[in-house]
Structures are given as structure tokens and as C-alpha cells.
Design an enzyme around this catalytic site. Structure first.
Site, PDB file in Angstrom:
ATOM      1  N   SER A   1       0.799  -1.237   0.000  1.00 39.38           N
ATOM      2  CA  SER A   1       0.000   0.000   0.000  1.00 39.38           C
ATOM      3  C   SER A   1       0.824   1.276   0.000  1.00 39.38           C
ATOM      4  O   SER A   1       0.373   2.286  -0.533  1.00 39.38           O
ATOM      5  CB  SER A   1      -0.944   0.010   1.198  1.00 39.38           C
TER       6      SER A   1
ATOM      7  N   ASP B   1      -4.406   7.619   7.884  1.00 41.17           N
ATOM      8  CA  ASP B   1      -5.550   6.758   8.195  1.00 41.17           C
ATOM      9  C   ASP B   1      -5.250   5.697   9.249  1.00 41.17           C
ATOM     10  O   ASP B   1      -6.018   4.765   9.408  1.00 41.17           O
ATOM     11  CB  ASP B   1      -6.049   6.092   6.908  1.00 41.17           C
TER      12      ASP B   1
ATOM     13  N   HIS C   1      -1.187   4.554   7.041  1.00 42.35           N
ATOM     14  CA  HIS C   1      -0.453   5.241   5.980  1.00 42.35           C
ATOM     15  C   HIS C   1      -0.212   6.705   6.322  1.00 42.35           C
ATOM     16  O   HIS C   1      -0.913   7.267   7.159  1.00 42.35           O
ATOM     17  CB  HIS C   1      -1.224   5.114   4.667  1.00 42.35           C
TER      18      HIS C   1
END
Ligand SMILES: *[C@@H]1O[C@H](CO)[C@@H](O)[C@H](O)[C@H]1NC(C)=O
Ligand SMILES: *[C@@H]1O[C@H](CO)[C@@H](O)[C@H](O)[C@H]1NC(C)=O
Ligand SMILES: *[C@@H]1O[C@H](CO)[C@@H](O)[C@H](O)[C@H]1NC(C)=O
Ligand SMILES: *[C@@H]1O[C@H](CO)[C@@H](O)[C@H](O)[C@H]1NC(C)=O
Ligand SMILES: *[C@@H]1O[C@H](CO)[C@@H](O)[C@H](O)[C@H]1NC(C)=O
Length: 391
Positions: A42, A351, A354
Site C-alpha cells: 500500500s 488513516d 499510511h
């Protein structure tokens, strides 16, 4: 000329000759990477998971793209800043089949990707923690197919030809990696002890390095490999393991030690790869230290509430693993959006897992200089095996 002067002169000449032999950077040239190929999870996903599974929802992307852009941030990620620094377009997700332009690279990363196959990990105790089917060996297969298929399309001509990379770009491109964090969390969320997670790491790192070697065997020559970040500083760990011992900066100590162990093994393994392959320019990038410095001194970089997620819900860290950023939550009969804190520019964590665009930019600026790399090669010199600033 005295004999002393003469021998000095001789030794200086031989020193310079020697330098120019062992150091191909003697005439230092900036690398003109025409393309970027990225592998990872990610932290470097530019839309792979979003093209395949869950759509990334608003407020993701609010700061820069002003819409969800498949990235796990409010704006740009480190890979975007890397591409931008070379004047290249943002790297398109390989899995995104809609109007995608691969002429200057492709991104095989997806959020939730692991190095080892996800089936090699215990089932997570937390139902929301799931891994991507596009683990690192799958990303390799996709790339391996990508080379001949794009060349076939180029040779065929027609409207798609110009969307494909030039053949020579595969040897000239910069190959970037950002992966490993999910292999570590897989252990923690699978109820393993710290010692048990540590025991899995040598095998994970060997698998990582074997993958890099396979990409090298396909013709790649310049690699920029991010190590794994200080996971123990993130709400993901802090909120889910509330009894973890903290360090002086409020980060979970043992969780970070596992990341550091992974990084130590990775650095050694890459040094060996470099030694074994004289034509391989491989740079190990200490993302861990660059990110950790933000938590050590957030004020210095204009950040506040270092361990609190900007987009999230509940508790000390504004984070609940069941309530993701961009989802809605029913409280007392009304639906509320789990939204942004409104000022992600003064936050490190977006979040819970991240980083914000603001934090990503600071980290990019740090790593691009070469101050966090082994060998100490700046990003724009990463096609060289070593680098000397001046004589
Ligand atoms: C693909 O992107 C490149 C670089 O941004 C651009 O020069 C080229 O025109 C694009 N190709 C098409 C067909 O849009
Ligand atoms: C997690 O591990 C602990 C210690 O080994 C054990 O007591 C507990 O039952 C495990 N929990 C689950 C859900 O497996
Ligand atoms: C990584 O490990 C998996 C299984 O654990 C194996 O199938 C795969 O071949 C390994 N990858 C590399 C590149 O060695
Ligand atoms: C998340 O949901 C699971 C299953 O419903 C529940 O057991 C757990 O307590 C929840 N966690 C939090 C932090 O709310
Ligand atoms: C829900 O309603 C209860 C009772 O009116 C109140 O105490 C509580 O604070 C409310 N919760 C939220 C999240 O608004």
C-alpha cells in the site's frame, strides 16, 4: 622536480586512475531514467488494489488529486514524488486496464501485498486485516509477462503502440520496491509472539532478495529498495496492542525492533547481491530512519499529534480497525462519514496505517539526498554503484 614531488605526483596520478577504475562515477552523471517499475504494497500502490477490489473512497486523495486516486493517502505518495523528480508521469497501476499509459513504467504494487504467499501466514485474529492475492511472486509473473506483451503491441502498431514502453527502457529504468510491512503485521495479527515473528524474518528476506534477483535476470539493472518503516509508531499497532511497551517517543518498542531486524537482514542481503553482481546498482533506502525522525521531532517538521490518525474514528489514536477512513458509522441512529481531520498538512499519519502527503514529502526529501541510503547514493544517481560528491 624533486624526487619527493615526483613520487607525490605519481601517486596522485595512480590514485586518480585507480579511482576512475573502481568508481564509475568519477565523471558523475545524473541518471536519466526513462521509466519506473515498482513492486510493493500500500505504501506505493497507485491504484492496483482499487482497480481490482475495494474502491478507495473519499476523503482519500482530498489534498492533491481532489478525488480518490487509488492511493492510500490524502495526496501523493513517495513513489509519486520519485516519478515527479525525474519529470516522469505518475506510475500507472498495471492492474488498471482503463485508459492507462505504460509508456514510462508500470506499478505492480497493491495494498495488502506480502512478500511470502498470504497462505503462508496464520489467519488474522482481526477480521478486517486481509492480504492481497497479488503478493510479490505474482507481481514478478505480471512483470515477466508485461515485457513481451508490451513489445508485441508496440510492434503491431496502431492506437495502443504508444502506450507501451520502449524496449530499451527495461534495462535503463529505475526499479523500486516498498514491501515487507504486511509480512510483519501478518505475524502480529496472527497472534504470534515477537520472538516467533522474528524467527520468520530470515526466510521472508531471502524470498524478497530472490525476487529482486529474478527481476535482475530479466534485465533490470538499477534498483532503489525501501526498507520497512517504524510500524510501532502507527495507530494500527498502538491501538491494537495497547499493552505494548512504548519508547520515549510513544512508539511500540518491540514492534519497531522487529521492523529493524527485518531491515538489518535486508541490508545485509542486498550488500551480498551487490557483491555478487558487478553490473547491479542496488540502493538500500532507510525509510525507517527517515520516517522515525518525524516521530522523534514532529514540531521540527510542522507536525502535531504524531500518533493520531487524521482520518479515522475513536479512541486515543482516532483509530478503530473496524471503522476505516471513508466508511460510514451508525451512531445513535445517524449515519456519519469517517472523515478527515481537515488539516492533514500538519499530521504525519493519515488513516492509521499510511502517511499523509505532507509526511511523504518530508520523507522523500530526506531519502532523495542519499543521506539515508547504502551506498550513500542520491536518488538521481541510483544507476551508479557508488557516488563521490567531490574529490
Ligand atoms: C503517454 O504518456 C506519455 C508521457 O506522458 C505521452 O508523451 C504520450 O503522449 C502518452 N500517450 C498517449 C497515447 O496518450
Ligand atoms: C493467542 O496466544 C496466546 C498465548 O500463546 C493464547 O493464550 C491465546 O489463546 C491465543 N489466542 C487466539 C485467539 O488464538
Ligand atoms: C518465496 O517463497 C514461496 C513459498 O514460500 C516460494 O514458492 C517462492 O518460490 C519463493 N520466491 C522466490 C523468488 O524464491
Ligand atoms: C472489531 O470487531 C470485532 C468483531 O465484531 C470485535 O470483536 C472487536 O472488539 C472490534 N474492535 C474494536 C476495536 O472495536
Ligand atoms: C448517543 O446517545 C447517548 C444517549 O443520548 C449519548 O450519551 C451518547 O453520547 C451518544 N453518542 C454519540 C456518539 O453521539
Amino acid at each position: 622536480m624533486s624526487s619527493m614531488e615526483f613520487s607525490l605526483h605519481i601517486s596522485l596520478v595512480s590514485f586518480l586512475v585507480l579511482l576512475s577504475i573502481v568508481n564509475p562515477l568519477f565523471a558523475t552523471k545524473v541518471c536519466n531514467f526513462p521509466a519506473i517499475f515498482n513492486f510493493g504494497a500500500s505504501n506505493s500502490d497507485t491504484g492496483g488494489l482499487a482497480a481490482s477490489f475495494a474502491v478507495v473512497k473519499s476523503p482519500y486523495g482530498e489534498t492533491y488529486f481532489h478525488r480518490p486516486a487509488g492511493r492510500f493517502s490524502d495526496g501523493r505518495i513517495i513513489l509519486d514524488f520519485i516519478a515527479q523528480s525525474f519529470g516522469l508521469p505518475y506510475v500507472s497501476a498495471y492492474l488498471d486496464s482503463l485508459g492507462t499509459n505504460f509508456s514510462h513504467g508500470a506499478n505492480f504494487a497493491t495494498a495488502g501485498s506480502t512478500i511470502k504467499p498470504p497462505s503462508s501466514y496464520p489467519t488474522s485474529l482481526i477480521s478486517n486485516v486481509r492480504f492481497s492475492p497479488f503478493y510479490l511472486d505474482v507481481q514478478y509473473s505480471q512483470f515477466k509477462n508485461f515485457i513481451p506483451r508490451t513489445q508485441f503491441i508496440r510492434h503491431q502498431g496502431g492506437i495502443f503502440a504508444n502506450l507501451m514502453p520502449h524496449k530499451k527502457y527495461f534495462s535503463e529504468a529505475l526499479y523500486t520496491y516498498d514491501i515487507g510491512q504486511n509480512d510483519i503485521t501478518a505475524g502480529f495479527f496472527g497472534n504470534m509472539t515477537v520472538q516467533q515473528v522474528i524467527a520468520t524474518i530470515p526466510d521472508i528476506v531471502n524470498n524478497f532478495s530472490a525476487n529482486i534477483k529474478k527481476i535482475y535476470n530479466l534485465g533490470a539493472r538499477s534498483f532503489w529498495i525501501h526498507n520497512t518503516g517504524p510500524i510501532g509508531c502507527l495507530p494500527l499497532i498502538l491501538a491494537n496492542f495497547p499493552s505494548a511497551e512504548k519508547d520515549e517517543y510513544g512508539c511500540a518498542k518491540e514492534h519497531n525492533e522487529v521492523s529493524q531486524y527485518f531491515n538489518h537482514r535486508l541490508k545485509e542481503t542486498l550488500a551480498q547481491l551487490r557483491k555478487d553482481n558487478p553490473d547491479l546498482a542496488i540502493t538500500y533506502v532507510d525509510i525507517y530512519s527517515a520516517k522515525f525522525s518525524l516521530f522523534q521531532d514532529p514540531k521540527k517538521y510542522g507536525f502535531e499529534k504524531p500518533h493520531v490518525a487524521c482520518c479515522g474514528y475513536g479512541g486515543e489514536y482516532n483509530y478503530n480497525v473496524n471503522v476505516s477512513c471513508g466508511s460510514t458509522i451508525n451512531t445513535n441512529g445517524t449515519e456519519n462519514l469517517v472523515g478527515s481531520c481537515g488539516k492533514p498538512s500538519v499530521r504525519i499519519v493519515w488513516d492509521g496505517t499510511h502517511y499523509t502527503e505532507a509526511a511523504n514529502k518530508v520523507v522523500f526529501d530526506k531519502i532523495a539526498t542519499g543521506a539515508f541510503t547504502d551506498p550513500p547514493v542520491p536518488l538521481n544517481m541510483a544507476c551508479h554503484r557508488s557516488f563521490t560528491k567531490e574529490l
